[in-house]
Write a protein that holds these residues in place. Sequence first.
Motif, short mmCIF file in Angstrom:
data_model
loop_
_atom_site.label_atom_id
_atom_site.label_comp_id
_atom_site.label_asym_id
_atom_site.label_seq_id
_atom_site.Cartn_x
_atom_site.Cartn_y
_atom_site.Cartn_z
N MET A 1 0.82 -0.69 0.00
CA MET A 1 0.38 -0.11 0.21
C MET A 1 1.05 1.39 0.39
SD MET A 1 -2.77 1.09 3.06
CE MET A 1 -3.89 0.40 2.23
N ILE A 2 0.52 1.89 -0.49
CA ILE A 2 1.60 3.52 -0.84
C ILE A 2 0.26 4.68 -0.04
CG2 ILE A 2 2.42 5.52 -2.28
CD1 ILE A 2 2.80 3.09 -4.60
N VAL A 3 0.97 5.13 1.11
CA VAL A 3 0.43 6.20 1.79
C VAL A 3 0.78 7.66 1.46
CG1 VAL A 3 -0.50 6.82 4.27
CG2 VAL A 3 -0.16 4.07 3.26
N LEU A 4 0.41 8.66 1.53
CA LEU A 4 0.51 9.88 1.23
C LEU A 4 0.72 10.69 2.20
CD1 LEU A 4 0.92 12.45 -1.82
CD2 LEU A 4 0.03 13.52 0.14
N VAL A 5 1.62 11.16 2.61
CA VAL A 5 0.86 12.01 4.40
C VAL A 5 1.21 13.38 4.19
CG1 VAL A 5 1.63 12.34 6.76
CG2 VAL A 5 1.76 9.57 5.99
N ALA A 6 0.02 14.40 4.46
CA ALA A 6 0.17 15.63 4.14
C ALA A 6 0.18 17.10 5.74
CB ALA A 6 -0.89 15.88 3.54
N ASN A 7 1.31 17.05 4.98
CA ASN A 7 1.15 17.58 6.59
C ASN A 7 1.19 19.14 5.70
OD1 ASN A 7 1.94 19.62 8.70
ND2 ASN A 7 4.05 17.89 9.19
N LEU A 8 -0.14 20.25 6.78
CA LEU A 8 -0.46 21.51 6.13
C LEU A 8 0.04 22.31 7.18
CD1 LEU A 8 -2.21 19.47 4.03
CD2 LEU A 8 -2.81 21.72 3.10
N ALA A 86 -3.35 5.37 -0.70
CA ALA A 86 -4.25 6.14 1.17
C ALA A 86 -3.40 7.80 1.06
CB ALA A 86 -4.12 5.71 2.35
N ILE A 87 -3.97 8.82 2.47
CA ILE A 87 -3.27 10.07 2.19
C ILE A 87 -4.06 10.09 3.48
CG2 ILE A 87 -3.76 12.04 2.13
CD1 ILE A 87 -5.54 11.39 -1.11
N ASP A 138 -9.74 7.84 -6.10
CA ASP A 138 -10.16 6.49 -5.06
C ASP A 138 -9.32 6.13 -4.22
OD1 ASP A 138 -12.16 5.51 -7.49
OD2 ASP A 138 -10.01 4.96 -8.53
N ALA A 139 -8.92 7.84 -3.55
CA ALA A 139 -7.57 6.82 -2.46
C ALA A 139 -8.46 7.22 -1.25
CB ALA A 139 -6.83 7.50 -2.50
N TRP A 140 -8.52 6.54 -0.04
CA TRP A 140 -9.19 5.93 0.85
C TRP A 140 -8.47 7.58 1.84
CZ3 TRP A 140 -10.48 1.35 3.70
CH2 TRP A 140 -10.80 0.39 3.78
N GLU A 389 -3.19 1.65 10.56
CA GLU A 389 -3.71 1.38 11.76
C GLU A 389 -5.40 1.19 11.57
OE1 GLU A 389 -2.22 3.32 15.22
OE2 GLU A 389 -0.42 2.12 14.85
N VAL A 390 -5.92 2.33 11.10
CA VAL A 390 -7.28 2.92 11.00
C VAL A 390 -7.59 2.45 9.51
CG1 VAL A 390 -8.51 4.63 10.35
CG2 VAL A 390 -7.36 5.06 11.86
N LEU A 391 -7.13 1.85 8.36
CA LEU A 391 -7.10 1.78 7.61
C LEU A 391 -7.30 -0.70 7.62
CD1 LEU A 391 -5.77 3.17 4.68
CD2 LEU A 391 -7.84 3.11 5.19
N ALA A 392 -6.14 -1.02 8.39
CA ALA A 392 -6.95 -2.34 8.70
C ALA A 392 -7.68 -2.24 9.32
CB ALA A 392 -5.56 -2.39 9.64
N GLY A 393 -8.02 -0.82 11.15
CA GLY A 393 -9.60 -2.15 12.08
C GLY A 393 -10.73 -1.47 10.34
#
Length: 398
Positions: A1-8, A86-87, A138-140, A389-393
């Motif tokens: 899984m590829i996750v983008l983390v946005a920090n604004l 996911a983001i 399509d990204a969670w 963790e949220v997506l796994a849950g």
Amino acid sequence: MIVLVANLGSTSLKFKLYETSADESLTALASGAADRIGQGGSAWKVSGSEATREGQADFADHQAAIAALLAEMPAVGFGDSSRIDAIGFKAVHGGPISGAVRVDQDVIDTMTSFSDLAPAHNPPYIAAMKAFAQLLPDAWQVAAFETAFHQSIPMARQVYGIPYDWTEQGVRRYGFHGASNAYIARRMQQIRPEAKRVINLHLGGSCSACAIKAGQSVANSFGTTPQTGILHAARVGDFDMYALLKLRGMGLSVDDVLSQLGKQGGLLGISGVSADMRDVQKAASEGNERAQLAVDAFVESCRHYIGAYAVALGGVDALVFTGGIGQHNIRIREAVCRDLAFLGIRLDETTSAGADGNAETLVSRKNSDVEVWVIPTDEEQVVARQTLEVLAGSASAT
């Protein structure tokens, strides 16, 4: 899984892309950043496995910056941004919502309802959630709220001296910069497990101090909102609310006052020059007295919390500088640490001056009782794990 983390931040955007492996480790694939958003002359940079691209642009808002940086992804070797699964958002104020949750309309509505308490943060995050939903439908999406790390703060340090029914309605000190402080807490346990009493100074466009004892937050300079505490780039920091009476007498409405405190306060308000510490220091070096006052006031607010948290912790084992100013501004580190030998804090000015702000560096003298560190924070790594963790849950529940 590829996750983008946005920090604004209030004037900045950073993101990192991670890929998870079978052993749940995270591999960084790409990163991007832009500063001075909404201020003109934004410097942007996108790095991937094959190239780094950078330049300058005038990003009117965070949405414009997001679109521009995502468009650079193929050129740095990542490929099309539609690969992102996911983001994760380093969200700030969700009121009653704490921890990490899937983003849905209820979450956005709650964040919107609390935007008056986080006007510099919630609106950019809400706009980013909507922008990413359009660009990557399509990204969670997961919101990891900044308040979660501070749930361990004793109630005596959370409450204000207000009617208690107000407290029961949620008016209290929440604490923010949770992901940054969580990362520093965990990192210090790894590199200096004997350092149980840590003061972390996260200094950037948004600034805070956190007292960390045995890996847990026991005090944070933010209050009900991220407007309070240490002087910020363009936000007020600590302020006596009864000054509103004087300001109303000057013809300002409450809305006018709150808007100016949130957007024209801090370094910008005092100096009249800029919300960027680099610009303010340059003006101060050229003889601008208000700019010098802004720098001095910023330093004093940092030192105030060092003193307070030394008491809260019963002493200090380590002082950490992180964030854009904390990691890269040599003169601010020197000014904050000056004449603090009585607390056991002795900065090695030569080592500090030569420190790479993007690398972990011990910058205290050998005879310093308190270790002074420059540690690049990695809020994105913390949020990436919370997102997974949220997506796994969610997956196990379906």
